[in-house]
Design a protein around this motif. Structure first.
Motif, mmCIF file in Angstrom:
data_model
loop_
_atom_site.group_PDB
_atom_site.id
_atom_site.type_symbol
_atom_site.label_atom_id
_atom_site.label_comp_id
_atom_site.label_asym_id
_atom_site.label_seq_id
_atom_site.Cartn_x
_atom_site.Cartn_y
_atom_site.Cartn_z
ATOM 1 N N LEU A 88 0.848 -1.185 0.000
ATOM 2 C CA LEU A 88 0.000 0.000 0.000
ATOM 3 C C LEU A 88 0.885 1.238 0.000
ATOM 4 C CD1 LEU A 88 -2.788 -1.060 2.442
ATOM 5 C CD2 LEU A 88 -2.830 -0.952 -0.027
ATOM 6 N N PRO A 89 0.448 2.289 -0.666
ATOM 7 C CA PRO A 89 1.264 3.497 -0.710
ATOM 8 C C PRO A 89 1.425 4.091 0.690
ATOM 9 C CG PRO A 89 -0.913 3.898 -1.614
ATOM 10 C CD PRO A 89 -0.811 2.425 -1.397
ATOM 11 N N ASP A 90 2.526 4.792 0.884
ATOM 12 C CA ASP A 90 2.782 5.423 2.167
ATOM 13 C C ASP A 90 1.929 6.687 2.265
ATOM 14 O OD1 ASP A 90 3.794 6.305 4.535
ATOM 15 O OD2 ASP A 90 5.505 7.300 3.600
ATOM 16 N N LEU A 91 0.980 6.665 3.190
ATOM 17 C CA LEU A 91 0.024 7.761 3.249
ATOM 18 C C LEU A 91 0.276 8.697 4.427
ATOM 19 C CD1 LEU A 91 -3.049 5.552 2.489
ATOM 20 C CD2 LEU A 91 -2.141 7.293 0.978
ATOM 21 N N ALA A 92 1.329 8.411 5.184
ATOM 22 C CA ALA A 92 1.555 9.177 6.413
ATOM 23 C C ALA A 92 1.645 10.679 6.139
ATOM 24 C CB ALA A 92 2.840 8.699 7.079
ATOM 25 N N ALA A 93 2.146 11.016 4.950
ATOM 26 C CA ALA A 93 2.343 12.436 4.654
ATOM 27 C C ALA A 93 1.029 13.198 4.584
ATOM 28 C CB ALA A 93 3.098 12.565 3.349
ATOM 29 N N TRP A 94 -0.080 12.467 4.367
ATOM 30 C CA TRP A 94 -1.380 13.149 4.295
ATOM 31 C C TRP A 94 -1.744 13.772 5.644
ATOM 32 C CZ3 TRP A 94 -4.564 13.828 0.061
ATOM 33 C CH2 TRP A 94 -4.196 13.133 -1.084
ATOM 34 N N ARG A 96 0.291 15.441 7.507
ATOM 35 C CA ARG A 96 1.120 16.612 7.812
ATOM 36 C C ARG A 96 0.262 17.868 7.870
ATOM 37 N NH1 ARG A 96 6.778 16.193 5.759
ATOM 38 N NH2 ARG A 96 6.556 18.426 5.528
ATOM 39 N N ASP A 97 0.639 18.741 8.782
ATOM 40 C CA ASP A 97 -0.162 19.949 8.980
ATOM 41 C C ASP A 97 -0.175 20.845 7.752
ATOM 42 O OD1 ASP A 97 -0.936 19.226 11.453
ATOM 43 O OD2 ASP A 97 0.740 20.202 12.474
ATOM 44 N N ASP A 98 0.979 20.904 7.053
ATOM 45 C CA ASP A 98 0.999 21.820 5.911
ATOM 46 C C ASP A 98 0.117 21.330 4.768
ATOM 47 O OD1 ASP A 98 2.732 19.772 5.731
ATOM 48 O OD2 ASP A 98 4.470 20.930 5.081
ATOM 49 N N VAL A 99 0.012 19.999 4.622
ATOM 50 C CA VAL A 99 -0.888 19.463 3.592
ATOM 51 C C VAL A 99 -2.328 19.778 3.958
ATOM 52 C CG1 VAL A 99 -1.747 17.359 2.523
ATOM 53 C CG2 VAL A 99 0.686 17.638 2.914
ATOM 54 N N LEU A 100 -2.673 19.522 5.215
ATOM 55 C CA LEU A 100 -4.052 19.746 5.649
ATOM 56 C C LEU A 100 -4.401 21.229 5.576
ATOM 57 C CD1 LEU A 100 -4.460 17.275 8.606
ATOM 58 C CD2 LEU A 100 -5.214 17.061 6.252
ATOM 59 N N ALA A 101 -3.432 22.089 5.925
ATOM 60 C CA ALA A 101 -3.707 23.521 5.904
ATOM 61 C C ALA A 101 -4.033 23.987 4.490
ATOM 62 C CB ALA A 101 -2.512 24.293 6.444
ATOM 63 N N ASP A 102 -3.377 23.369 3.509
ATOM 64 C CA ASP A 102 -3.592 23.796 2.127
ATOM 65 C C ASP A 102 -4.884 23.250 1.538
ATOM 66 O OD1 ASP A 102 -1.401 25.269 2.025
ATOM 67 O OD2 ASP A 102 -0.177 23.918 0.804
ATOM 68 N N HIS A 103 -5.265 22.058 1.949
ATOM 69 C CA HIS A 103 -6.310 21.379 1.187
ATOM 70 C C HIS A 103 -7.568 21.056 1.966
ATOM 71 C CE1 HIS A 103 -3.851 20.931 -2.385
ATOM 72 N NE2 HIS A 103 -2.847 20.763 -1.560
ATOM 73 N N ALA A 104 -7.488 21.027 3.285
ATOM 74 C CA ALA A 104 -8.684 20.709 4.055
ATOM 75 C C ALA A 104 -9.241 21.995 4.660
ATOM 76 C CB ALA A 104 -8.351 19.716 5.163
ATOM 77 N N PHE A 105 -10.501 21.993 4.954
ATOM 78 C CA PHE A 105 -11.073 23.157 5.621
ATOM 79 C C PHE A 105 -12.000 22.681 6.726
ATOM 80 C CE2 PHE A 105 -13.638 22.029 2.054
ATOM 81 C CZ PHE A 105 -14.921 22.081 2.533
ATOM 82 N N PRO A 106 -12.146 23.507 7.768
ATOM 83 C CA PRO A 106 -12.908 23.046 8.925
ATOM 84 C C PRO A 106 -14.412 22.991 8.649
ATOM 85 C CG PRO A 106 -12.115 25.280 9.250
ATOM 86 C CD PRO A 106 -11.554 24.816 7.952
ATOM 87 N N VAL A 107 -15.044 21.947 9.158
ATOM 88 C CA VAL A 107 -16.504 21.857 9.181
ATOM 89 C C VAL A 107 -16.870 21.557 10.617
ATOM 90 C CG1 VAL A 107 -16.816 21.114 6.805
ATOM 91 C CG2 VAL A 107 -16.367 19.413 8.555
#
Lengths: 816, 62
Positions: A88-94, A96-107
């Motif tokens: 399985l691909p290494d998903l740990a990087a998902w 990371r705070d900088d990834v989440l800050a760029d792409h996720a938003f709070p609900v």
């Protein structure tokens, strides 16, 4: 492929074919992903019968799906699943705070992210993803859409990490990719919802407005008490207001823009008539005048919104295909620090001058220069070339291409939106936003028409003012509404939107709007040979053996060696049945394969590598020093080539063949297909000269090529179609890309283009005829405003309905 | 005609309810995906009985 029940459970390899209608007939296929089984498949018991799986990954996915009581997936799906990698691909990087800050938003309760995935091929996949992810503890909401390939996940970071949610996704065979940015994603969705709201409110409001107005109209002899009438009018005013100002806001905004640009357009007229009808009615309501025209205003807005929604829908379907390009970008890159250690960083952190590393099978994160001696890259997405390309040190490597066979290191030269991939994505997006010349002509006509109409209505108003002042306003309003060139402005976009939808279903992606027009007018079709009329993957032609080995045995050994290699040549041997197994398989980049079969060490590949022979383009089998057999690989004609050429000829198109190959091969194909005009040994320039010569004779030329080496010809032809095998969406030179591997789509597209042209002409004729007929009636005061609105509405609806006929298209099926 | 004074506000209220529920549905994303939910209805709630028949049935819907 009928009943599956009577098979012997031990005969697993055959049972499987019967169970899964999706798997290729006669090929032993994996129960989960439908890929051909390797020499030693993983066998497992599923619902009492033994099924074969291509790898442990697929088996694990199938077992999980069964144990979670989601087994219906296998019944509901209409396309095979995606192969599940064991690793399985290494998903740990998902996480990371900088990834989440760029792409996720709070609900409320957590975060939300929208991802793209590949492998989601039918609605059943979306269903499976929905169910599977919702069972992960801590996931708040999941929405998977098979049409756009997007998954929306809302999760609670305190209870579950994103990587474990995505791990579940990956274990089912769907790899997550970052979408083009959370902001744009949300923007798109919000925009769509806003339009839906506008349409819904306009619909409900217009319905109610008409109902109330009807009561007023039916009061022929003015029996209605004045206060009742005024009550009705005020209620109508109340209902009509949101329709005009909320639903009609895009038109008002458009009119304002046109006003500022000193340009008279359709929006000016729409907003003008709507506001005029609405404001005059409001004045009459307050004043207690004789007439109100709320219904005209509301109906106008609603019907025009309907037409715009239809157009946008067709556009959205077309644009979802652009996402294939976005998917090519990995979410994270492996960066090499100056001291030689490596770190995983998000794509946005990469800078020019950094060194990025890719493992085999990984996508290149940014454009750069190769640092290693040699490496292989698959550039299918950018060029359509499905064979891997060998690159040497210092060569340009592009983002979105896939590193093959060996790991590679690159020094980055361009990142983000400067990469070639991003440029191509923008190009495709631009093409889809582009208005075709026909629509622009309609706009221009519309502008003059609006101007003339405004002048005419002023004249009519003055005329009636002198003749019968009490009816002057009503007649002018009728004139404005009834002669609104809505049908005229709908005539082209509605037809084009319908056609783009139909084209997408045909598997033809239109990249330039002009293409459709030229395709309808085409008189000549020029075919390239390789990769167009013939397939790229070869078949084994002549087999020559040296020594005492029979040709069959040699072919079988080659087939075993090739089978698990994933090499493009492997397809040539796919049909050879063999019971042997190979061990110690090794891929030598750019050379060939080696491995042990029946206790013997074999080499298969180029002459010098496999058999100590000269490199003559043939495939050699040997032990590295002496040759045992050699195979001539031949191109195969596509099975539907003959039918396609005949269908095109039936459409009275002249067929030409221009190929870079020698006269022999071209001659053979010409005879087989009965082509009128063929040219062998053509360079790109020769092909272009041929196209130019035909154009000089006044013919309209459509060029069909594979989009690889004939880019100048594709650009030179009036309309060009590129074969999209290997997902070559972004052929800059081509006007259209065939995304389905079937040539029969070409005549279907020609037919559709011609029908579109015909329907646009019909629509124009209707719109102009209607306006010419209605104008004198309105000027002489024979039409009330509501009748005018009804007439206009009917006219627009007829035009739209006529255009929607284009959506009905039968997709020609053929074996690939 | 005094009844109108009641009936018309009533119809307006119905209109408000209709618009309200439409807005709610759009906001909740009920219209975002028009393809996937259609497949839910094809799923049986009962555990699968005869497996071979089951697979053949399933194919009939494709």
């Amino acid at each position: 492929m009928g009943a599956a029940g009577s098979f012997d459970p031990t005969d697993a390899l055959i049972v499987d074919c019967a169970v899964d209608a999706i798997s290729q007939a006669g090929v032993e296929a994996c129960y989960h992903c439908g890929e051909a089984l390797p020499a030693s498949p993983v066998l497992s018991d599923v619902e009492g019968s033994v099924k074969g799986f291509c790898c442990e990954g697929c088996l694990a996915a199938a077992q999980w799906i069964r144990s979670s009581d989601l087994g219906d997936y296998y019944r509901l799906r209409s396309a095979a699943g995606a192969r599940v990698d064991v690793e399985l691909p290494d998903l740990a990087a998902w996480d990371r705070d900088d990834v989440l800050a760029d792409h996720a938003f709070p609900v409320t309760g957590g975060l939300e992210i929208t991802l793209l995935t590949d492998g989601m091929r039918c609605a059943a996949c979306a269903w499976l993803i929905d169910r599977a992810l919702q069972r992960v503890d801590g996931v708040l909401d999941v929405g998977a859409n098979a049409v756009t390939g997007r998954i929306r996940i809302a999760w609670d970071p305190a209870r579950v990490t994103l990587s474990s949610v995505l791990g579940r996704l990956a274990s089912l065979g769907y790899r997550p990719y970052l979408a083009s940015g959370a902001v744009q994603e949300r923007e798109k969705l919000a925009e769509r919802r806003r339009w839906l709201l506008r349409l819904g409110i306009a619909g409900l409001g217009a319905m109610q407005t008409m109902m109330l107005s009807e009561a007023l109209y039916l009061d022929f002899n003015h029996h209605m008490a004045l206060y009742t009438r005024d009550f009705f009018r005020w209620v109508t005013f109340l209902v009509c207001t949101p329709v005009v100002f909320y639903s009609g806001w895009p038109f008002l905004l458009g009119a304002w823009r046109e006003w500022r640009e000193r340009h008279l357009g359709m929006d000016t007229l729409v907003a003008g008539s709507t506001l005029l009808a609405y404001l005059a009615s409001a004045v009459e309501t307050v004043r207690g005048g004789a007439h109100v025209w709320y219904d005209a205003a509301a109906m106008f807005v609603f019907l025009l919104l309907c037409a715009r929604m239809l157009e946008q829908r067709a556009r959205r379907i077309a644009s979802s295909q652009v996402d294939a390009l976005a998917r090519a970008r990995p979410a994270l890159a492996l960066r090499e620090r100056p001291d030689g250690t490596r770190e995983s960083v998000p794509l946005t952190a990469l800078q020019t001058g950094d060194i990025a590393c890719m493992a085999a099978g990984e996508a290149v994160p940014a454009d750069g220069v190769l640092l290693d001696e040699q490496a292989m890259f698959e550039e299918a997405l950018l060029t359509g070339e499905s064979n891997t390309v060998a690159k040497t040190q210092g060569a340009q490597v592009f983002a979105g291409t896939v590193c093959r066979e060996t790991p590679a290191r690159i020094e980055i030269t361009r990142v983000g939106s400067a990469t070639r991939l991003s440029q191509l994505t923008r190009l495709v997006e631009q093409a889809q936003a582009h208005r075709p010349p026909l629509a622009r002509v309609a706009d221009r006509i519309g502008t003059w028409f609006v101007l003339a109409l405004v002048l005419a209505s002023v004249a009519v108003f003055i005329g009636w003012r002198l003749h019968d002042p009490s009816r002057a306003f009503e007649v002018t309003l009728s004139l404005l509404v009834i002669s609104c060139p809505c049908a005229l402005s709908l005539a082209v976009p509605a037809a084009l939107a319908a056609t783009h939808g139909a084209l997408a279903r045909l598997g033809v992606l239109s990249l330039r709007a002009e293409g459709l027009d030229s395709l309808a007018r085409a008189t000549d079709v020029v075919f390239d040979k390789t990769g167009t009329l013939t397939r790229i993957d070869p078949v084994v032609g002549e087999v020559r053996t040296f020594g005492d080995m029979s040709a069959d045995v040699a072919t079988a050994i080659a087939a075993v060696l090739e089978r698990d290699s994933g090499h493009p040549i492997a397809a040539a041997f796919a049909s050879v049945p063999t019971l042997r197994t190979a061990s110690g398989l090794k891929v030598h980049a750019g050379q060939g394969l080696s491995g042990r079969v029946d206790g013997m060490e074999w080499r298969l590949g180029r002459g010098p590598f496999a058999a100590g022979q000269n490199d003559d383009g043939r495939l050699w089998l040997g032990d590295g020093t002496s040759a045992v057999a050699c195979f001539t690989l031949e191109e195969r004609m596509r099975t539907d080539a003959h039918a396609t050429v005949n269908a095109l000829r039936a459409l009275s198109l002249r067929i030409h063949l221009a190929s870079g190959d020698g006269a022999g091969a071209v001659e053979r194909l010409t005879r087989q297909l009965d082509i009128d005009d063929s040219h062998a040994r053509q360079s790109s320039e020769d092909k272009l000269a041929l196209v130019r010569k035909l154009q000089a004779e006044g013919r309209v030329v459509a060029m069909v090529g594979d989009g690889l080496n004939d880019a100048p010809v594709l650009a030179g032809a009036d309309v060009s179609l590129a074969m999209g095998e290997g997902a070559s969406l972004a052929q800059r030179a081509a006007d259209m890309v065939l995304t389905a591997p079937s040539l029969l789509r070409i005549p279907a597209a020609v037919q559709l283009a011609r029908r579109t042209q015909r329907i646009i002409r019909q629509n124009f004729a209707w719109a102009v005829g209607y306006n010419l007929l209605a104008l004198p009636l309105a000027i002489t005061g024979q039409v009330t405003p509501s009748l005018a609105a009804l007439g206009m509405a009917l006219s627009s609806l007829i035009v739209t309905a006529n255009a929607l006929r284009l959506m009905r298209v039968s997709v020609p099926e053929s074996s690939p | 005609m005094i009844i109108l004074l009641m009936l018309i506000p009533l119809s307006l209220m119905l209109l408000a309810v209709a618009i309200g529920s439409f807005v709610w549905a759009v906001r909740k994303g009920q219209f975002d995906d028009m393809d996937t939910p259609a497949i839910d209805i094809l799923r049986d709630d009962r555990p699968l009985g005869a497996k071979a028949d089951g697979t053949t049935d399933g194919r009939g819907h494709d």
